[in-house]
Design a protein around this motif. Structure first.
Motif, PDB file in Angstrom:
ATOM      1  N   ALA A   1      -6.651   3.394  -6.067  1.00 50.05           N
ATOM      2  CA  ALA A   1      -8.179   3.177  -4.870  1.00 50.05           C
ATOM      3  C   ALA A   1      -8.100   4.488  -4.855  1.00 50.05           C
ATOM      4  CB  ALA A   1      -8.063   2.424  -4.486  1.00 50.05           C
ATOM      5  N   HIS A   2      -9.113   5.392  -4.949  1.00 51.66           N
ATOM      6  CA  HIS A   2     -10.064   7.114  -4.522  1.00 51.66           C
ATOM      7  C   HIS A   2     -10.286   6.558  -3.098  1.00 51.66           C
ATOM      8  CE1 HIS A   2     -12.291  10.326  -5.212  1.00 51.66           C
ATOM      9  NE2 HIS A   2     -11.436  10.831  -3.743  1.00 51.66           N
TER      10      HIS A   2
ATOM     11  N   PRO B   1      -7.264  12.212  -2.466  1.00 50.76           N
ATOM     12  CA  PRO B   1      -7.309  11.263  -2.234  1.00 50.76           C
ATOM     13  C   PRO B   1      -6.950  10.127  -2.539  1.00 50.76           C
ATOM     14  CG  PRO B   1      -9.311  11.612  -1.120  1.00 50.76           C
ATOM     15  CD  PRO B   1      -8.839  12.170  -2.311  1.00 50.76           C
ATOM     16  N   MET B   2      -5.635   9.775  -3.349  1.00 57.26           N
ATOM     17  CA  MET B   2      -5.627   8.082  -3.605  1.00 57.26           C
ATOM     18  C   MET B   2      -4.316   7.174  -3.381  1.00 57.26           C
ATOM     19  SD  MET B   2      -7.529   8.372  -6.654  1.00 57.26           S
ATOM     20  CE  MET B   2      -6.948   7.277  -7.986  1.00 57.26           C
ATOM     21  N   LEU B   3      -4.435   6.040  -3.632  1.00 59.30           N
ATOM     22  CA  LEU B   3      -3.411   5.190  -3.313  1.00 59.30           C
ATOM     23  C   LEU B   3      -3.107   3.858  -3.794  1.00 59.30           C
ATOM     24  CD1 LEU B   3      -4.807   2.400  -1.814  1.00 59.30           C
ATOM     25  CD2 LEU B   3      -5.415   3.899   0.271  1.00 59.30           C
ATOM     26  N   ILE B   4      -2.641   3.342  -4.566  1.00 59.65           N
ATOM     27  CA  ILE B   4      -2.715   2.096  -4.949  1.00 59.65           C
ATOM     28  C   ILE B   4      -2.132   1.098  -3.501  1.00 59.65           C
ATOM     29  CG2 ILE B   4      -1.745   2.831  -6.735  1.00 59.65           C
ATOM     30  CD1 ILE B   4       0.941   2.270  -6.750  1.00 59.65           C
TER      31      ILE B   4
ATOM     32  N   VAL C   1       0.902  -1.535  -0.185  1.00 61.82           N
ATOM     33  CA  VAL C   1       0.049  -0.351  -0.273  1.00 61.82           C
ATOM     34  C   VAL C   1       0.995   0.846  -0.092  1.00 61.82           C
ATOM     35  CG1 VAL C   1      -1.866   1.126   1.333  1.00 61.82           C
ATOM     36  CG2 VAL C   1      -1.828  -1.054   1.139  1.00 61.82           C
ATOM     37  N   ALA C   2       0.564   2.256  -0.810  1.00 62.14           N
ATOM     38  CA  ALA C   2       1.227   3.542  -0.709  1.00 62.14           C
ATOM     39  C   ALA C   2       0.350   4.833  -1.377  1.00 62.14           C
ATOM     40  CB  ALA C   2       2.460   3.302  -1.702  1.00 62.14           C
ATOM     41  N   SER C   3       0.339   5.739  -0.952  1.00 60.07           N
ATOM     42  CA  SER C   3      -0.154   6.734  -1.651  1.00 60.07           C
ATOM     43  C   SER C   3       0.474   7.199  -2.034  1.00 60.07           C
ATOM     44  CB  SER C   3      -0.618   8.090  -0.268  1.00 60.07           C
ATOM     45  OG  SER C   3       0.987   8.396   0.194  1.00 60.07           O
ATOM     46  N   VAL C   4      -0.526   8.034  -3.018  1.00 61.76           N
ATOM     47  CA  VAL C   4      -0.097   8.306  -4.704  1.00 61.76           C
ATOM     48  C   VAL C   4      -0.507   9.853  -5.232  1.00 61.76           C
ATOM     49  CG1 VAL C   4       0.305   6.235  -5.663  1.00 61.76           C
ATOM     50  CG2 VAL C   4      -2.307   7.413  -5.740  1.00 61.76           C
ATOM     51  N   SER C   5      -1.361  10.273  -4.284  1.00 59.91           N
ATOM     52  CA  SER C   5      -2.023  11.722  -4.261  1.00 59.91           C
ATOM     53  C   SER C   5      -2.858  11.724  -3.168  1.00 59.91           C
ATOM     54  CB  SER C   5      -2.951  11.532  -5.289  1.00 59.91           C
ATOM     55  OG  SER C   5      -4.092  12.744  -5.212  1.00 59.91           O
TER      56      SER C   5
ATOM     57  N   ARG D   1     -12.511   3.636   3.660  1.00 59.56           N
ATOM     58  CA  ARG D   1     -13.144   3.411   2.364  1.00 59.56           C
ATOM     59  C   ARG D   1     -12.331   3.919   1.336  1.00 59.56           C
ATOM     60  NH1 ARG D   1     -18.151   5.448   0.343  1.00 59.56           N
ATOM     61  NH2 ARG D   1     -19.174   3.527  -0.994  1.00 59.56           N
ATOM     62  N   CYS D   2     -13.088   3.049   0.406  1.00 58.69           N
ATOM     63  CA  CYS D   2     -11.997   3.381  -1.260  1.00 58.69           C
ATOM     64  C   CYS D   2     -12.501   2.976  -2.264  1.00 58.69           C
ATOM     65  CB  CYS D   2     -10.888   2.728  -1.188  1.00 58.69           C
ATOM     66  SG  CYS D   2      -9.541   3.022  -0.059  1.00 58.69           S
ATOM     67  N   ALA D   3     -13.229   4.009  -2.343  1.00 61.73           N
ATOM     68  CA  ALA D   3     -13.596   3.027  -4.750  1.00 61.73           C
ATOM     69  C   ALA D   3     -12.502   2.767  -5.226  1.00 61.73           C
ATOM     70  CB  ALA D   3     -14.485   4.081  -4.890  1.00 61.73           C
TER      71      ALA D   3
END
Length: 194
Positions: free
Chosen positions: A161-162, A74-77, A66-70, A144-146
């Protein structure tokens, strides 16, 4: 160029390896799966648990990708292996919950990484959000992410995921971060500060 300007001052690279920056080095052959795993065993990762609702009920897996990208939006991968029994449900889900763990959550990290067990047998540890996703509400933090995109990569799928909603139960600095390094769990603390 004068002779004095062409002289090299010994640096860390030369002192450590007998060469200077810009020197060519020999490179070993192709990297196989075991060599790649060895590279990353020395690269610690934060520990998270991903949950989703599947056709047969809730699923969970432990992830160190898991890493934050934005931050805006707010986005993560993260990535999921095709070998995990939870992967089909996570890939089919529109929304998931990412739980960011600290050392107090080690038992959950171990539970979600153990094959063949009912990760949701202890109903006192988890609940559902109003939107239906399974959540372990007592962890350090969750979101919680979309799911917005999926990219197949070898035997895994990278998911972007957002982050829609979330909760922090223990602020960074008041907790002991949990990391996975060289096939084992580690708790970061003052003794690990450099």
């Amino acid at each position: 160029m004068t002779e004095s300007s062409a002289q090299r001052v010994p640096g860390d690279l030369e002192e450590a390896h007998g060469r200077t920056a810009g020197d060519l080095i020999s490179v070993p052959g192709a990297l196989d799966a075991e060599g790649f795993k060895t590279l990353f065993r020395g690269h610690p990762g934060g520990v998270a648990v991903i949950t989703a609702e599947g056709p047969g009920g809730p699923v969970a897996l432990t992830a160190t990708s898991v890493a934050s990208v934005s931050a805006d939006p707010p986005m993560l991968i993260f990535s999921v292996s095709s070998q995990s029994s939870a992967t089909p449900s996570i890939l089919a889900a529109d929304t998931i919950v990412v739980h960011l763990l600290d050392a107090a959550d080690l038992d959950l990290a171990k539970l979600a990484s153990t094959s063949g067990v009912d990760r949701f047998a202890d109903t006192s540890r988890w609940t559902r959000l109003p939107t239906g996703e399974p959540v372990f509400p007592g962890v350090r933090a969750w979101t919680r992410c979309a799911i917005v995109s999926r990219l197949e990569a070898g035997g895994s799928t990278v998911i972007a995921a957002h982050a829609l909603q979330g909760q922090t139960n223990r602020e960074p600095g008041s907790d002991t971060p949990l990391v996975y390094h060289n096939r084992t769990w580690h708790a970061l603390g003052e003794h690990t500060r450099i």
